[in-house]
Design a protein around this motif. Structure first.
Motif, PDB file in Angstrom:
ATOM      1  N   ASP A 308       0.819  -1.224   0.000  1.00  0.00           N
ATOM      2  CA  ASP A 308       0.000   0.000   0.000  1.00  0.00           C
ATOM      3  C   ASP A 308       0.849   1.269   0.000  1.00  0.00           C
ATOM      4  O   ASP A 308       0.315   2.374   0.077  1.00  0.00           O
ATOM      5  N   GLY A 309       2.181   1.129  -0.069  1.00  0.00           N
ATOM      6  CA  GLY A 309       3.060   2.290  -0.094  1.00  0.00           C
ATOM      7  C   GLY A 309       3.210   3.005   1.224  1.00  0.00           C
ATOM      8  O   GLY A 309       3.873   4.047   1.293  1.00  0.00           O
ATOM      9  N   SER A 310       2.660   2.458   2.290  1.00  0.00           N
ATOM     10  CA  SER A 310       2.757   3.125   3.589  1.00  0.00           C
ATOM     11  C   SER A 310       4.098   2.869   4.275  1.00  0.00           C
ATOM     12  O   SER A 310       4.474   3.592   5.195  1.00  0.00           O
ATOM     13  N   ARG A 311       4.803   1.840   3.836  1.00  0.00           N
ATOM     14  CA  ARG A 311       6.096   1.495   4.417  1.00  0.00           C
ATOM     15  C   ARG A 311       7.108   1.257   3.294  1.00  0.00           C
ATOM     16  O   ARG A 311       6.763   0.800   2.210  1.00  0.00           O
ATOM     17  N   ILE A 312       8.366   1.560   3.601  1.00  0.00           N
ATOM     18  CA  ILE A 312       9.495   1.191   2.748  1.00  0.00           C
ATOM     19  C   ILE A 312      10.433   0.345   3.606  1.00  0.00           C
ATOM     20  O   ILE A 312      10.765   0.712   4.743  1.00  0.00           O
ATOM     21  N   TYR A 313      10.850  -0.786   3.068  1.00  0.00           N
ATOM     22  CA  TYR A 313      11.757  -1.683   3.785  1.00  0.00           C
ATOM     23  C   TYR A 313      13.139  -1.608   3.151  1.00  0.00           C
ATOM     24  O   TYR A 313      13.276  -1.645   1.924  1.00  0.00           O
ATOM     25  N   VAL A 314      14.164  -1.503   3.999  1.00  0.00           N
ATOM     26  CA  VAL A 314      15.532  -1.296   3.547  1.00  0.00           C
ATOM     27  C   VAL A 314      16.436  -2.350   4.185  1.00  0.00           C
ATOM     28  O   VAL A 314      16.455  -2.508   5.410  1.00  0.00           O
ATOM     29  N   GLY A 315      17.202  -3.060   3.369  1.00  0.00           N
ATOM     30  CA  GLY A 315      18.168  -4.010   3.894  1.00  0.00           C
ATOM     31  C   GLY A 315      19.449  -3.305   4.285  1.00  0.00           C
ATOM     32  O   GLY A 315      20.029  -2.563   3.495  1.00  0.00           O
ATOM     33  N   LEU A 316      19.898  -3.506   5.520  1.00  0.00           N
ATOM     34  CA  LEU A 316      21.123  -2.882   6.031  1.00  0.00           C
ATOM     35  C   LEU A 316      22.250  -3.912   5.982  1.00  0.00           C
ATOM     36  O   LEU A 316      22.365  -4.796   6.840  1.00  0.00           O
ATOM     37  N   GLU A 317      23.090  -3.769   4.977  1.00  0.00           N
ATOM     38  CA  GLU A 317      24.086  -4.787   4.671  1.00  0.00           C
ATOM     39  C   GLU A 317      25.093  -4.985   5.798  1.00  0.00           C
ATOM     40  O   GLU A 317      25.532  -6.107   6.058  1.00  0.00           O
ATOM     41  N   ASN A 318      25.496  -3.923   6.475  1.00  0.00           N
ATOM     42  CA  ASN A 318      26.475  -4.047   7.549  1.00  0.00           C
ATOM     43  C   ASN A 318      25.858  -4.006   8.941  1.00  0.00           C
ATOM     44  O   ASN A 318      26.566  -3.877   9.934  1.00  0.00           O
ATOM     45  N   ASP A 319      24.540  -4.108   9.020  1.00  0.00           N
ATOM     46  CA  ASP A 319      23.861  -4.179  10.314  1.00  0.00           C
ATOM     47  C   ASP A 319      23.046  -5.457  10.478  1.00  0.00           C
ATOM     48  O   ASP A 319      22.425  -5.656  11.531  1.00  0.00           O
ATOM     49  N   ALA A 321      20.132  -6.283   9.272  1.00  0.00           N
ATOM     50  CA  ALA A 321      18.804  -5.858   9.720  1.00  0.00           C
ATOM     51  C   ALA A 321      18.001  -5.273   8.569  1.00  0.00           C
ATOM     52  O   ALA A 321      18.540  -4.884   7.531  1.00  0.00           O
ATOM     53  N   LEU A 322      16.680  -5.243   8.772  1.00  0.00           N
ATOM     54  CA  LEU A 322      15.759  -4.503   7.923  1.00  0.00           C
ATOM     55  C   LEU A 322      15.356  -3.237   8.660  1.00  0.00           C
ATOM     56  O   LEU A 322      14.937  -3.299   9.823  1.00  0.00           O
ATOM     57  N   ALA A 323      15.475  -2.092   8.003  1.00  0.00           N
ATOM     58  CA  ALA A 323      14.929  -0.853   8.545  1.00  0.00           C
ATOM     59  C   ALA A 323      13.562  -0.633   7.928  1.00  0.00           C
ATOM     60  O   ALA A 323      13.345  -0.879   6.743  1.00  0.00           O
ATOM     61  N   VAL A 324      12.625  -0.165   8.740  1.00  0.00           N
ATOM     62  CA  VAL A 324      11.246   0.056   8.298  1.00  0.00           C
ATOM     63  C   VAL A 324      10.966   1.550   8.319  1.00  0.00           C
ATOM     64  O   VAL A 324      11.069   2.195   9.369  1.00  0.00           O
ATOM     65  N   ILE A 325      10.622   2.122   7.162  1.00  0.00           N
ATOM     66  CA  ILE A 325      10.374   3.562   7.037  1.00  0.00           C
ATOM     67  C   ILE A 325       8.879   3.809   6.873  1.00  0.00           C
ATOM     68  O   ILE A 325       8.220   3.171   6.047  1.00  0.00           O
ATOM     69  N   ASP A 326       8.338   4.726   7.671  1.00  0.00           N
ATOM     70  CA  ASP A 326       6.970   5.221   7.504  1.00  0.00           C
ATOM     71  C   ASP A 326       7.010   6.295   6.423  1.00  0.00           C
ATOM     72  O   ASP A 326       7.645   7.347   6.606  1.00  0.00           O
ATOM     73  N   THR A 327       6.347   6.057   5.283  1.00  0.00           N
ATOM     74  CA  THR A 327       6.451   6.996   4.171  1.00  0.00           C
ATOM     75  C   THR A 327       5.664   8.287   4.396  1.00  0.00           C
ATOM     76  O   THR A 327       5.920   9.279   3.712  1.00  0.00           O
ATOM     77  N   ALA A 328       4.741   8.289   5.333  1.00  0.00           N
ATOM     78  CA  ALA A 328       4.005   9.526   5.623  1.00  0.00           C
ATOM     79  C   ALA A 328       4.890  10.527   6.349  1.00  0.00           C
ATOM     80  O   ALA A 328       4.770  11.743   6.153  1.00  0.00           O
ATOM     81  N   ARG A 329       5.801  10.010   7.196  1.00  0.00           N
ATOM     82  CA  ARG A 329       6.675  10.886   7.984  1.00  0.00           C
ATOM     83  C   ARG A 329       8.132  10.806   7.550  1.00  0.00           C
ATOM     84  O   ARG A 329       8.957  11.597   7.995  1.00  0.00           O
TER      85      ARG A 329
END
Length: 486
Positions: A308-319, A321-329
């Motif tokens: 739904d475009g409300s979140r962006i997921y980012v793979g952190l290669e040296n951590d 982990a997945l970072a989760v971004i709220d696209t509204a903020r």
């Protein structure tokens, strides 16, 4: 009755007006948004643990990993049968099959999203990089980066049906939402090929500002194609339709990795991972203005939107982990521990149509263990580190990965061990490397490095440094380990 019908009609109209019909990449803008649910999954291809992690996006919880191969040194065996350097990731239009590319074993592994089981493994040419299904689901295109072609696989039989010859080093391909064109950028040559999907013929070529493109994406409205240039730290945009002209080219930062889109009520936005700065940069797709800079963690790599475009997921290669971004903020609202060195990621809505979908998953285990440290100029205080180093535990050994920035462009350097924390004394080389035009590099080595640089009480302690190569050997270190940041 008429009043009731009118009320019902007005209510239906209001409901339709409030519903979101945005469509997220790689689908068309006309597709309905799919709200986040427990049926969705976020997958990450993890290069050093040789795993595929599986995350539930509702509560940002790792459900487990699909283990495709062994860690080092088991994967050095000449009789090794698993996958090595799990890296690329795509999925079918019906959201039921994953295509996972392993660079070191030249393979594409097809995985059922409901059962987490391997359906088939297809072996292709040297060092494939990424794979994706055509929008009609009939073919899987695999960029064989170590050679000069795209391997076209029949999605029903998993057998190669033809090859599309390109310039050497095709990096990644993605398709126009209507399925008419495939866009293949290059990692070795400064050109992107536009291919007509129906005929497999190259119909146009688009110039790249540099030879090294690792990632490419098409906007859901079918108007633009964005691609990243890792070696020069730039992002380019071209017209997705004839004449396929370049629209924009702009600097994004050292080790610019991946790009993807979120279509929201405020417009369509491009999210670009900039590994050397540990940031995600957000740009409008109408005027290319930058609207946000988001600190996410070490060496952000793959990026993908929720349904739904409300979140962006980012793979952190040296951590790890997945970072989760709220696209509204445009802020990070979560982080999920996953496997070692995530590369490509994919958010797959409705990946599990029924049940928990946890069969076949294993615990993270040793793949969740990583130690980190940082390097900067000798004597530097109070400034951000120039280089982050992660040591991914493989048992007795670690895979060491340094995300290096702040050096002279296009020059030879060496990652080495020093006897003193200021870099004095004899240097023991670990890995030689050449910086890219942005003065950055990703450097890898394997060995019992953590025990040495963090002192296990048995071996003499050493310190990581980076030095220029002078007359064939290490010169005076220009970056030294920040002691205490370990």
């Amino acid at each position: 009755m008429m009043k009731n019908s009118l009320r019902a009609s007005l209510a239906l109209t209001a409901l339709c007006a409030g519903a979101a019909f945005a469509g997220q990449a790689p689908g068309p803008a006309s597709d309905a948004d799919i709200p986040i649910s427990h049926r969705d999954r976020v997958y990450a291809a993890e290069q050093f643990s040789n795993t595929l992690s599986v995350t539930d996006p509702v509560d940002n919880r790792l459900l487990g990993v699909i283990r495709l191969g062994d860690p080092s040194p088991g994967n050095f065996s000449p009789l090794y049968k698993g996958q090595v350097l799990v890296h690329g990731l795509g999925f079918s239009p019906d959201h039921r099959t994953l295509a996972v590319v392993s660079i070191g074993s030249n393979s594409v592994t097809f995985i059922d999203t409901q059962s987490n089981t391997v359906k088939h493994t297809t072996y292709v040419g040297r060092s494939p990089h990424e794979a994706f299904f055509t929008p009609d689901g009939k073919e899987v295109w695999v960029t064989v980066r170590g050679e000069n072609y795209v391997s076209v696989i029949d999605a029903a039989t998993f057998e190669e049906k033809t090859r599309i010859v390109t310039a050497a080093g095709p990096g990644m391909q993605i398709f126009s939402p209507d399925g008419k064109y495939g866009y293949v950028c290059s990692s070795f040559n400064p050109e992107t090929a536009v291919v007509e999907v129906a005929t497999h013929q190259i119909v146009a070529k688009v110039r790249q500002d540099s030879p090294f493109c690792p990632n490419i994406a098409a906007t859901p409205d079918g108007k633009q194609v964005w691609f990243t240039l890792k070696d020069v730290g730039r992002t380019m945009v071209f017209n997705a339709r004839p004449p396929f002209n370049v629209i924009s080219s702009f600097e994004t930062g050292p080790i610019t990795n991946h790009v993807n889109f979120a279509k929201t009520a405020a417009g369509t936005f491009a999210y670009v991972t900039v590994g050397g700065l540990n940031l995600v940069k957000v740009f409008r797709t109408d005027d290319f203005s930058q609207v946000a800079t988001i600190p996410v963690g070490k060496l952000p790599h793959g990026v993908w939107p929720s349904g739904d475009g409300s979140r962006i997921y980012v793979g952190l290669e040296n951590d790890d982990a997945l970072a989760v971004i709220d696209t509204a903020r445009n802020t990070v609202v979560g982080q999920v521990p996953i496997g070692q060195a995530p590369q490509a990621i994919a958010y797959v809505p409705n990946a599990v149509p029924s049940g928990e979908g946890r069969q076949g998953l294993q615990a993270l285990g040793v793949a969740g263990q990583v130690a980190t440290l940082a390097l900067s100029e000798p004597g530097a205080t109070g400034s951000a580190p120039r280089t982050s180093v992660s040591m991914f535990d493989q048992g007795l050994l670690q895979v060491v990965q340094a995300s290096v920035t702040g050096l002279v462009p296009k020059q030879p350097y060496v990652l080495a061990l020093a006897e003193a924390k200021d870099g004095a004394g004899v240097l023991q080389p670990l890995a030689n490397f050449m910086t890219n035009p942005a003065g950055a590099a990703i450097v890898n080595a394997v060995g019992p490095i953590r025990q040495i640089v963090q002192s296990d009480g048995v071996s003499p302690r050493r310190y990581l440094v980076i030095a220029p190569v002078v007359d064939g050997g290490p010169g005076k270190p220009v970056q030294t380990q920040i002691v205490g940041n370990e």
